[in-house]
Structures are given as structure tokens and as C-alpha cells.
Design an enzyme around this catalytic site. Structure first.
Site, PDB file in Angstrom:
ATOM      1  CG  ASN A   1      -6.251   4.079  -8.762  1.00  0.00           C
ATOM      2  OD1 ASN A   1      -5.060   4.109  -9.017  1.00  0.00           O
ATOM      3  ND2 ASN A   1      -6.961   2.973  -8.902  1.00  0.00           N
TER       4      ASN A   1
ATOM      5  CG  ASN B   1     -11.388  -5.703  -9.402  1.00  0.00           C
ATOM      6  OD1 ASN B   1     -11.227  -6.829  -8.945  1.00  0.00           O
ATOM      7  ND2 ASN B   1     -10.509  -4.748  -9.252  1.00  0.00           N
TER       8      ASN B   1
ATOM      9  CE  LYS C   1      -4.613   1.776 -11.857  1.00  0.00           C
ATOM     10  NZ  LYS C   1      -3.802   0.746 -11.276  1.00  0.00           N
TER      11      LYS C   1
ATOM     12  CD  GLU D   1      -3.085   2.103  -2.107  1.00  0.00           C
ATOM     13  OE1 GLU D   1      -1.928   1.686  -2.141  1.00  0.00           O
ATOM     14  OE2 GLU D   1      -3.862   2.005  -3.086  1.00  0.00           O
TER      15      GLU D   1
ATOM     16  CE  LYS E   1      -4.175  -1.673   0.543  1.00  0.00           C
ATOM     17  NZ  LYS E   1      -4.527  -1.951  -0.820  1.00  0.00           N
TER      18      LYS E   1
ATOM     19  CB  SER F   1     -11.997  -0.457  -6.210  1.00  0.00           C
ATOM     20  OG  SER F   1     -12.263   0.052  -4.921  1.00  0.00           O
ATOM     21  CB  SER F   2      -7.249  -1.747  -4.191  1.00  0.00           C
ATOM     22  OG  SER F   2      -7.227  -0.456  -4.750  1.00  0.00           O
TER      23      SER F   2
ATOM     24  CG  ASN G   1      -9.535   2.978  -6.358  1.00  0.00           C
ATOM     25  OD1 ASN G   1      -9.931   2.805  -7.502  1.00  0.00           O
ATOM     26  ND2 ASN G   1      -8.404   2.464  -5.929  1.00  0.00           N
TER      27      ASN G   1
HETATM   28  O1  PAF Z   1      -7.313   0.045  -7.257  1.00  0.00           O
HETATM   29  C1  PAF Z   1      -7.946  -0.720  -8.013  1.00  0.00           C
HETATM   30  O2  PAF Z   1      -8.787  -1.502  -7.622  1.00  0.00           O
HETATM   31  C2  PAF Z   1      -7.619  -0.693  -9.503  1.00  0.00           C
HETATM   32  O3  PAF Z   1      -6.582   0.241  -9.708  1.00  0.00           O
HETATM   33  C3  PAF Z   1      -8.772  -0.424 -10.453  1.00  0.00           C
HETATM   34  C4  PAF Z   1      -8.233  -0.087 -11.839  1.00  0.00           C
HETATM   35  C5  PAF Z   1      -9.661   0.693  -9.965  1.00  0.00           C
HETATM   36  C6  PAF Z   1      -9.555  -1.682 -10.683  1.00  0.00           C
HETATM   37  O4  PAF Z   1     -10.245  -2.135  -9.583  1.00  0.00           O
END
Ligand code: PAF
Length: 308
Positions: free
Chosen positions: A190, A254, A186, A269, A78, A256-257, A194
Site C-alpha cells: 500500500n 484497479n 501488505k 488512509e 477505513k 487503488s482504494s 496507494n
Molecule cells: O488499497 C488497495 O487498493 C489495495 O490494497 C491494492 C493491493 C493496492 C490494490 O488496489
């Protein structure tokens, strides 16, 4: 080539796992003992893209001292832990070790350079999405390009060699001469995805299903674009708003993180993503009200993990 991955959560395991699968010598480093023990006992389980499988020829350790040097250190901790983790990984560094950061957020290049020297550092971004399902188990949920670059903008032999290693692991790689533009590109993705997923609990793809979340995604990205412009960053992506929506769709399934972090009551983060843009906005006189709201909401979520 000996590879070590510093910070082997969802993304560290994805990169380390795929490289090990291609026959490379990979050691995962992570402080979570149960996870490390599970990988050493049963291998790394991967589901999702590429099919369900168990990668056996991979080692995992809890401290960098257990790794006897490496040629390439891939950093996936992280962003809030980068300085601390790199200090602990000094012992891995040899005269020819390169350090590749594919982390989210702002400030990683500077923090890594402060420990190992900027000539050792290669930076980049990844379009992959991965979820940590439990000890020793991940789901590869989204795929995209891995773009890497030298800090001096040169496309040199070392960059080509690291690119080839990643390609061997099945990653599609592009070499770039504009690494800060990449990182900001990027960061902007995010910024749009995120915090909004962390606050709403939605998977990435759902953000563009509702006009309310889509409006906030677009607004947060536009603010970040204005800050990047004020800083003189030349973004690699043509239309950052459309690009962020496209990434949300491509990684639709997904979590996200940051959503994974708040779901597991972990530190997020937020300070190096939306928080960093708010700080830079103050410095450059660019208003960032949507990012400030997202920053405040996620910060309060973190502060109240024990109350809910
Ligand atoms: O942080 C994340 O999860 C990734 O960078 C992204 C691209 C948003 C995909 O989940």
C-alpha cells in the site's frame, strides 16, 4: 455460520457478496443508506472477475444494532474509523464471536483488541482489489491470496474454521504464524501503490509504466523496509520492491482504494499508511523523505477537496 461485515464498501461487499453467494448467512453493515437500500431492493451487483452477476441472498443494514449477533465479524471499515466502528459494533459481539480484520494500514489490530479483547481477533491481509461503482454495485478488479493468522502465532482450530469459511466463498486462503509480518508486508504494498495513484490519478498497473513513478514506488517501499527492519519485523515477502511491482501489475486495472477516496473527496488512509511509516521512522531514527512527501501531498489534496 452467521457473518456480519462491518464497513461494506468495495472490499466489504466483495467478501460479503462472495460468502453469501456460497450460501452463507451474511449481513453487510454500512452507514451509506442509499447503498444499503439499493442492496436490499435489488441485490448486490458484481462485475469483473467471476463474471457479471447480481447476488440476491444478502442483507444490508445501516447500524450494527440491526444485526442480531454473529459468529464472525469481518472488519473492512477505513482504518481511520476502526475504533469508532468497533465501539458501535459491541452489541453484535457474543461470547463466541471472532473478529477478522483484513483492513489496510497500521494499528487496526490494536484498536480492535482495545474494544473486544485481543483473544477475539484474527488478522490478515487480502490480495484482492475491488472498486465501488455506485450504490449496490462493485467491480472485482484484482485477485490474490487471503492470508490470515492468530495474534499468538498459533495455527489453531478457530483459524482453520475461519479459513474454511473463506474458502467456501471462493477465496484462496493461507494460514500464517506471523501476522505482524503479514500486515507489514501488505502495508509495504500500500505504501508503494496507494498514495502514488492518489496523487497521479493513475490505475495501479500504470505506476510501473513510467520510470518516474516506478522510482518513487521503489523508494517509498525501501524506506518502509528499513523501518520494518529497525522494528524487528520479519517480513513474509522475499523482495518487497519486486513484490509491490508485481501486485501493481496483477491489479493493473484497479483504481487503488486511496485513488477511489480522493476521486470521491473522502478522507483517505494516508495517516495509517505512509504517515504511519513516517511516524515510526522518526521513532526509530530511519529517514523516510519520499513517504513524507507522499503523505504531505495526499494530506493537502484532502484539505482542498472543496477548492477544486
Ligand atoms: O488499497 C488497495 O487498493 C489495495 O490494497 C491494492 C493491493 C493496492 C490494490 O488496489
Amino acid at each position: 455460520m452467521k457473518i456480519a461485515v462491518l464497513g461494506s464498501g468495495a472490499m466489504g461487499c466483495l467478501y460479503g457478496g462472495k460468502l453469501a453467494e456460497a450460501g452463507l448467512d451474511v449481513t453487510l453493515i454500512d452507514v451509506w443508506k442509499e447503498h444499503v437500500d439499493a442492496i436490499n431492493a435489488h441485490g448486490l451487483s458484481v462485475e469483473g472477475i467471476g463474471g457479471d452477476r447480481v447476488i440476491k441472498n444478502i442483507k444490508a443494514v445501516t447500524t450494527p444494532e440491526e444485526v442480531k449477533g454473529c459468529d464472525l465479524l469481518i472488519v473492512f471499515v477505513k482504518a481511520t474509523l476502526t475504533s469508532q466502528a468497533m465501539e458501535s459494533a459491541r452489541c453484535i459481539m457474543g461470547p463466541h464471536t471472532s473478529v477478522l480484520t483484513l483492513q489496510n494500514g497500521l494499528g487496526n489490530v490494536e484498536k480492535i483488541s482495545a474494544v473486544v479483547g485481543k483473544e477475539k481477533v484474527i488478522a490478515g491481509v487480502t490480495g484482492h482489489g475491488s472498486t465501488l461503482l455506485g450504490p449496490g454495485k462493485i467491480r472485482h478488479a484484482g485477485q490474490g491470496n487471503t492470508v490470515i493468522g492468530e495474534l499468538n502465532g498459533k495455527i489453531d482450530e478457530r483459524l482453520e474454521a475461519v479459513g474454511s469459511v473463506l474458502e467456501k466463498g471462493g477465496f484462496s486462503v493461507t494460514l500464517s504464524n506471523n501476522v505482524m509480518g503479514l500486515i507489514w508486508g501488505k502495508l509495504i504494498v500500500n505504501i508503494g501503490i496507494n498514495a502514488l495513484t492518489a496523487v497521479t490519478g493513475l490505475k495501479n498497473g500504470r505506476l510501473v509504466d513510467f520510470p518516474e513513478t516506478e522510482e518513487l514506488l521503489c523508494g517509498a517501499v525501501e524506506e518502509a523496509m528499513a523501518v520494518a527492519k529497525a522494528k524487528g519485523i520479519s517480513l513474509e515477502i522475499g523482495d518487497p520492491v519486486e513484490h509491490t511491482k508485481k501486485v501493481a501489475r496483477l491489479t493493473a486495472e484497479n483504481r487503488s482504494s486511496m485513488l477511489q477516496d480522493v476521486s470521491n473527496k473522502r478522507k483517505t488512509e494516508i495517516s495509517v499508511i505512509n504517515g504511519a511509516v513516517v511516524e515510526e521512522g522518526v521513532q526509530y531514527g530511519v529517514p523516510t523523505p519520499i513517504n513524507k512527501v507522499l503523505y504531505n501531498l495526499v494530506s493537502v489534496k484532502e484539505k482542498t477537496y472543496n477548492e477544486v
